[in-house]
Design a protein around this motif. Structure first.
Motif, PDB file in Angstrom:
ATOM      1  N   ASN A   1      -5.635   3.926  55.945  1.00  0.00           N
ATOM      2  CA  ASN A   1      -5.059   4.992  55.115  1.00  0.00           C
ATOM      3  C   ASN A   1      -3.777   5.565  55.693  1.00  0.00           C
ATOM      4  N   ARG A   2      -3.178   4.898  56.641  1.00  0.00           N
ATOM      5  CA  ARG A   2      -2.008   5.488  57.313  1.00  0.00           C
ATOM      6  C   ARG A   2      -0.895   5.821  56.327  1.00  0.00           C
ATOM      7  N   GLY A   3      -0.716   5.020  55.324  1.00  0.00           N
ATOM      8  CA  GLY A   3       0.319   5.297  54.340  1.00  0.00           C
ATOM      9  C   GLY A   3       0.045   6.545  53.526  1.00  0.00           C
ATOM     10  N   VAL A   4      -1.210   6.996  53.536  1.00  0.00           N
ATOM     11  CA  VAL A   4      -1.587   8.181  52.762  1.00  0.00           C
ATOM     12  C   VAL A   4      -1.332   9.463  53.554  1.00  0.00           C
ATOM     13  N   TRP A   5      -1.710   9.473  54.851  1.00  0.00           N
ATOM     14  CA  TRP A   5      -1.629  10.711  55.624  1.00  0.00           C
ATOM     15  C   TRP A   5      -0.419  10.796  56.555  1.00  0.00           C
ATOM     16  N   ASP A   6       0.157   9.664  56.945  1.00  0.00           N
ATOM     17  CA  ASP A   6       1.275   9.694  57.895  1.00  0.00           C
ATOM     18  C   ASP A   6       2.598   9.881  57.147  1.00  0.00           C
ATOM     19  N   ARG A   7       2.737  11.085  56.574  1.00  0.00           N
ATOM     20  CA  ARG A   7       3.904  11.399  55.755  1.00  0.00           C
ATOM     21  C   ARG A   7       4.366  12.819  56.086  1.00  0.00           C
ATOM     22  N   PRO A   8       5.654  13.112  55.875  1.00  0.00           N
ATOM     23  CA  PRO A   8       6.176  14.443  56.231  1.00  0.00           C
ATOM     24  C   PRO A   8       5.462  15.598  55.536  1.00  0.00           C
ATOM     25  N   GLU A   9       4.977  15.381  54.309  1.00  0.00           N
ATOM     26  CA  GLU A   9       4.346  16.477  53.582  1.00  0.00           C
ATOM     27  C   GLU A   9       2.906  16.744  54.016  1.00  0.00           C
ATOM     28  N   THR A  10       2.332  15.862  54.824  1.00  0.00           N
ATOM     29  CA  THR A  10       0.971  16.071  55.328  1.00  0.00           C
ATOM     30  C   THR A  10       0.943  17.261  56.282  1.00  0.00           C
ATOM     31  N   HIS A  11      -0.149  18.026  56.235  1.00  0.00           N
ATOM     32  CA  HIS A  11      -0.289  19.171  57.133  1.00  0.00           C
ATOM     33  C   HIS A  11      -0.109  18.705  58.577  1.00  0.00           C
ATOM     34  N   PRO A  12       0.737  19.388  59.381  1.00  0.00           N
ATOM     35  CA  PRO A  12       1.058  18.926  60.732  1.00  0.00           C
ATOM     36  C   PRO A  12      -0.158  18.677  61.615  1.00  0.00           C
TER      37      PRO A  12
END
Length: 372
Positions: free
Chosen positions: A14-25
Motif C-alpha cells: 500500500n505504499r502508493g496509498v500512504w506515502d504521499r505528502p497529504e498523508t498525516h505526518p
C-alpha cells in the motif's frame, strides 16, 4: 518482501496509498520506519571476528514497530514493577457512545485530553468520598478487537490512598461505578461542548447537528459503559497493558495471510467472546491501521494522582515508607547487546564458531536501497 513480516508486506503493498505528502505526518513517518527497520536504509554497525563479519542493522525504535516495540515493552514492565508498590489495585474501563468516536478520530488534540479527563474524574471522586489521593495510571486505547476506531480508557487505581490531612495510608474499599459513569459522561460532553464553542472542533457536520449528537449521547445512559474489576494485581494489569502500549494494534498471530489484494486476519468479537476470521481489501486494512498510529511526542501511558510527575520524589519515597515497603531501584536501561542476551537469550556479537566479535565501523544509510 524482506523478512516475512506480514505487517511489512501490507505496508509495502500500500505504499502508493500512504506515502504521499497529504498523508498525516505521524502515519507516514511510522509506516516508513517499520519498512526501513533492520534494513540498510537506516545504516548499520559492522562487527568482525577472526573468521567472520556481521552487519547489525539499526532499528527504527517506532512504537508502531512490532520488533522494536517488544524489547521496549519488556523494559517498561520492569520499570513499572519497581515503581509501583505491592498493594491491591482496581482496574476500570471508561467507554463512550460510538457516536462520539468519529469526533475524536477527526480531532486528535481532543483525544489527547481524554486520559486527563478520566483520571480527573477518579481523583475527584476519591478526594470527595475518602479525602485521599490514589495512584492512577491511564492507558488510552483507540481500537477494539476488529481494529475499528473506538476511543476508551484502561485505568489502574490503587485500592488505597494517601490521606491529605493526616498523612497516612487509608483503604479505598470500593468504587461507585454509577457515580463514576455520570461524572465521566459529564466531563467528556462538557469538554466537547467547550471545544465546539471555542471553534476548535473540526467536523463536516453543522454546529446544530453536532449539538444534537452531544445531547443525544449525554442522555443515553447505558451507552456510557464503565467496567470495574475490584481487585487486580499490578502484574496482571501491567502485562495486559504491555500488549498494547508499544506495539501495533494487532498481534502478529492475528495476521493470517496477505495477498496482492486482501488481508486475512483474526478479529475479536468482545461481546460474543470469540475470534472471527475476517478478510479485508489491502487498502481498507491499511486505513484501519493508520487511524491508530500515535501522534509524535504523545505518551502511550499517562500518570496521575500519586504517580503524577510532580508527586514523585519525596512524596513517592514517603509512600513506600508508610506502606512498610523498601523502595526499589529503577532498573538501568540495558545496552543493545545486553538486552538481546537478557530478553531473547541471544548474544549478537558471538560468531558461528563461538568467537567474540569486535566493532569495526559504522556505515551510513544506503540511499539506493528501497522497500518500494
Amino acid at each position: 518482501m524482506h523478512d516475512g513480516n506480514l505487517l511489512k508486506q501490507i505496508l509495502e503493498a500500500n505504499r502508493g496509498v500512504w506515502d504521499r505528502p497529504e498523508t498525516h505526518p505521524a502515519v507516514r513517518k511510522n509506516f516508513a520506519a517499520v519498512l526501513d527497520c533492520g534494513t540498510p536504509a537506516l545504516g548499520w554497525e559492522l562487527y568482525a571476528s577472526d573468521t567472520e563479519q556481521r552487519r547489525c542493522y539499526h532499528r527504527c525504535k517506532s512504537r508502531f514497530c512490532p520488533s522494536c516495540g517488544y524489547r521496549a515493552t519488556l523494559h517498561w514492565l520492569e520499570e513499572q514493577e519497581a515503581a509501583l508498590p505491592d498493594i491491591p489495585y482496581a482496574g476500570i474501563v471508561f467507554t463512550m457512545p460510538r457516536e462520539l468516536w468519529n469526533i475524536f478520530k477527526r480531532n486528535r488534540h481532543l483525544l489527547h485530553d481524554l486520559p486527563a479527563l478520566g483520571a480527573g474524574v477518579i481523583d475527584q471522586w476519591i478526594k470527595t468520598r475518602y479525602g485521599a489521593r490514589a495512584l492512577i495510571m491511564v492507558i488510552p486505547h483507540t481500537f477494539g478487537g476488529d481494529l475499528k476506531f473506538n476511543a476508551h480508557l484502561h485505568i489502574l487505581i490503587s485500592a488505597g490512598g494517601l490521606s491529605g490531612s493526616e498523612h497516612r495510608w487509608i483503604p479505598i474499599p470500593q468504587l461507585n461505578r454509577d457515580a463514576l459513569m455520570r461524572m465521566w459522561r459529564y466531563a467528556v460532553i462538557t469538554h466537547l461542548r467547550r471545544a465546539l464553542k471555542a471553534d476548535v472542533l473540526k467536523s463536516d457536520l453543522s454546529t446544530q447537528d453536532l449539538q444534537r449528537i452531544l445531547t443525544t449521547a449525554y442522555e443515553r445512559h447505558p451507552r456510557w459503559i464503565v467496567l470495574l474489576d475490584k481487585i487486580v494485581s499490578k502484574s496482571h494489569f501491567l502485562r495486559y497493558a504491555a500488549r498494547y502500549v508499544r506495539r501495533p494494534p494487532i498481534a502478529k498471530w492475528r495476521l493470517l495471510k496477505v495477498t496482492d489484494r486482501e488481508v486475512d486476519f483474526v478479529a475479536k468479537d468482545t461481546r460474543a467472546k470469540r475470534l472471527v476470521p475476517t478478510r479485508l481489501p489491502l487498502t481498507e486494512f491499511a486505513h484501519l491501521l493508520a487511524a491508530h498510529v500515535p501522534e509524535r511526542y504523545r505518551h502511550a501511558i499517562r500518570y496521575f494522582g500519586l504517580l503524577a510527575p510532580r508527586a514523585k520524589g519525596k512524596t513517592h519515597a514517603a509512600l513506600f515508607l508508610l506502606l512498610g515497603e523498601p523502595r526499589r531501584v529503577r532498573p538501568q536501561r540495558l545496552s543493545w547487546r545486553s538486552s538481546l542476551l537478557k530478553y531473547f537469550g541471544r548474544d549478537p556479537l558471538i560468531d558461528s564458531h563461538g568467537q567474540e566479535m569486535h566493532w569495526v565501523r559504522r556505515e551510513r544509510p544506503t540511499s539506493e536501497w528501497s522497500n518500494g
